[in-house]
Design an enzyme around this catalytic site. Structure first.
Site, mmCIF file in Angstrom:
data_model
loop_
_atom_site.group_PDB
_atom_site.id
_atom_site.type_symbol
_atom_site.label_atom_id
_atom_site.label_comp_id
_atom_site.label_asym_id
_atom_site.label_seq_id
_atom_site.Cartn_x
_atom_site.Cartn_y
_atom_site.Cartn_z
ATOM 1 N N HIS A 1 0.852 -1.189 0.000
ATOM 2 C CA HIS A 1 0.000 0.000 0.000
ATOM 3 C C HIS A 1 0.880 1.227 0.000
ATOM 4 C CE1 HIS A 1 -3.123 2.834 1.106
ATOM 5 N NE2 HIS A 1 -3.962 1.916 0.695
ATOM 6 N N ASP B 1 -8.022 -5.142 -0.005
ATOM 7 C CA ASP B 1 -8.572 -5.942 -1.101
ATOM 8 C C ASP B 1 -8.185 -7.405 -1.032
ATOM 9 O OD1 ASP B 1 -9.966 -3.910 -2.330
ATOM 10 O OD2 ASP B 1 -8.167 -3.160 -3.319
#
Ligand code: CMC
Length: 428
Positions: free
Chosen positions: A307, A364
């Site tokens: 991320h 996700d």
């Protein structure tokens, strides 16, 4: 600590104020940089070090794995609030009182009918069209049917545009899925709760009574809350950027949906499931795919890992992992793909490549497993992300407009040809 930053260029010193946020984050305010110097600018591809705005909506500490909406922790909101309350919180700044929430919901319901001509636009798409493209198009088309939502200058106009889109967007989401599944378009039942009605609109069959499954309802509510905002990510920055030109809310949202579509952003939830399926089809050798992810000559990345901001566990992933386990256990589903996901994440969390780069599972990584258990087609996963992100986009767009932020227009350092004379075509 001094609240001034000093920059030296060519022996000349320039001073810039340092601004401090409520969580003690510091930022050098370079608004005067170009004017004060000889047109010097900063370069920061991907905006890794650039703050585009001051915002009072979401606080995120990527090192510590903290995420808060308007000061409330994501853990507490996921456990105690429902999605509509969170939407209200994000958009208006405070948790609603009972009567405020009831009015908000009533106003949304009042606006939840979509012009029937929108069906003609939907009709024109092939069934194979990706739902994110369809959703982006339909959201943009809403402007044509609701032109009063473009010139938004006051809180009151903003409120009207907000309840309209919160009413109509779930209908578009459900219709996008129904179109793909070949089901007739419906309107659900607005006497139900907001998320409950979304489920009914998505799943109701024309020939049988729809029965609510509370396990799935709670799971969806939680997923939507976890996706509701994430400060200045790619799609939110897009929404703010497009809105900064005073394009309408729905045009800005449509652009945000397109930005979310990409596999490095919201599209990762679809990509994760496809990756897990591919590993399963290939015989389930997770080590082989780990090696591919680490191989710099291979473009394969471990989807759902890493991320831009989190250099620790994505707090949303932690909550979703628990929810995924609960949903599958409650529904009695044994999903081999979940075992592959668990195996991959355990390996990655031990592997020096991932540890050194602080690559952890993100939101996700597990969400697709729940969506799959809910019977949502894989191509719809990112649409579900968009449904959750809608209140965040609205809140950010509203903040940008109400603070009267200037049009977004970055600069560049030109690296092309210098001035050169034109050569006639026959002499080239
Ligand atoms: N698999 C393998 N290597 C990776 C991965 C990954 N998923 N993510 C980052 N790296 C490596 C990357 O190759 C680089 O290595 P090196 O330093 O040797 O060149 C290093 O880690 C830093 O990566 P980066 O690409 O510079 O980091 P970024 O901040 O630009 O990218 C990211 C962040 C999310 C785009 C990236 O981690 C990624 O592509 N992840 C997979 C896609 C994904 O899951 N996206 C969903 C993000 S969460 C949902 C949302 O909010 O959008």
């Amino acid at each position: 600590m001094s609240k001034i930053a000093t920059l030296e260029i060519g022996g000349k010193k320039y001073e810039f104020p340092i601004i401090e946020g409520t969580e003690k984050e510091l930022g050098i305010d370079i608004k005067t940089l170009r004017g004060a110097t000889d047109s010097v600018i900063t370069i920061d591809p991907g905006y890794k070090n650039t703050g585009a705005c001051e915002s009072a909506i979401t606080y995120l500490d990527g090192e510590k794995g903290i995420l808060r909406y308007r000061g409330y922790s994501i853990e507490e909101l996921a456990e105690k609030a429902d999605f509509l309350e969170v939407a209200y919180l994000l958009i208006f700044g405070d948790l609603p009182k009972l009567e405020e929430l009831a009015k908000f919901h009533a106003d949304i319901k009042e606006q939840s009918v979509v012009d029937d001509d929108v069906k003609k636009i939907l009709d024109a798409f092939p069934k194979t069209a990706h739902p994110m493209g369809v959703l982006s198009c339909l959201t943009s088309a809403l402007t044509a049917f609701n032109p009063s939502t473009v010139d938004v200058e006051s809180e009151e106009e903003m409120y009207k545009s907000t309840v309209k889109i919160l009413g109509k967007f779930p209908v578009l989401v459900a219709w996008t899925m129904r179109k793909q599944k070949g089901l007739p378009l419906n309107y659900g039942d607005t006497s139900l709760g907001y998320v409950e009605n979304i489920m009914k609109m998505m799943y109701e069959k024309p020939n049988e009574q729809y029965e609510q499954n509370n396990i799935l309802l709670n799971a969806l509510d939680k997923l939507l809350i976890l996706h509701a905002d994430h400060e200045q990510n790619c799609s939110t920055s897009t929404v703010r950027m497009v809105g900064s030109s005073h394009a309408g809310l729905y045009a800005s949202l449509s652009a945000g949906i397109s930005a979310l579509w990409g596999p490095l952003h919201g599209g990762a939830n679809q990509a994760v499931l496809e990756m897990l399926e591919a590993i399963k089809e290939d015989g389930g050798d997770t080590e082989k795919f780990m090696a591919k992810a680490k191989d710099k000559s291979d473009s394969f990345r471990l989807m759902g890992f890493g991320h831009r901001v989190y250099k620790n566990f994505d707090p949303r992933a932690k909550i979703i992992k628990v929810a995924a386990d609960e949903v599958l256990a409650d529904l009695g589903i044994e999903d081999p793909v979940l075992d592959i996901a668990k195996g991959l994440s355990e390996e990655a969390l031990r592997d020096a490549y991932f540890v050194d780069r602080k690559l952890y599972p993100n939101v996700d990584f597990y969400s697709g497993i729940i969506y799959r258990a809910m019977g949502i087609p894989v191509e719809m996963f990112t649409v579900m992300f968009a449904l959750g992100r809608l209140p965040g986009w609205i809140a950010q767009w509203k903040e940008m407009r109400m603070r009267k932020e200037p049009i977004g227009r970055p600069r560049q350092i030109y690296i092309g040809e210098n001035n050169r004379p034109f050569i006639d075509i026959e002499k080239r």
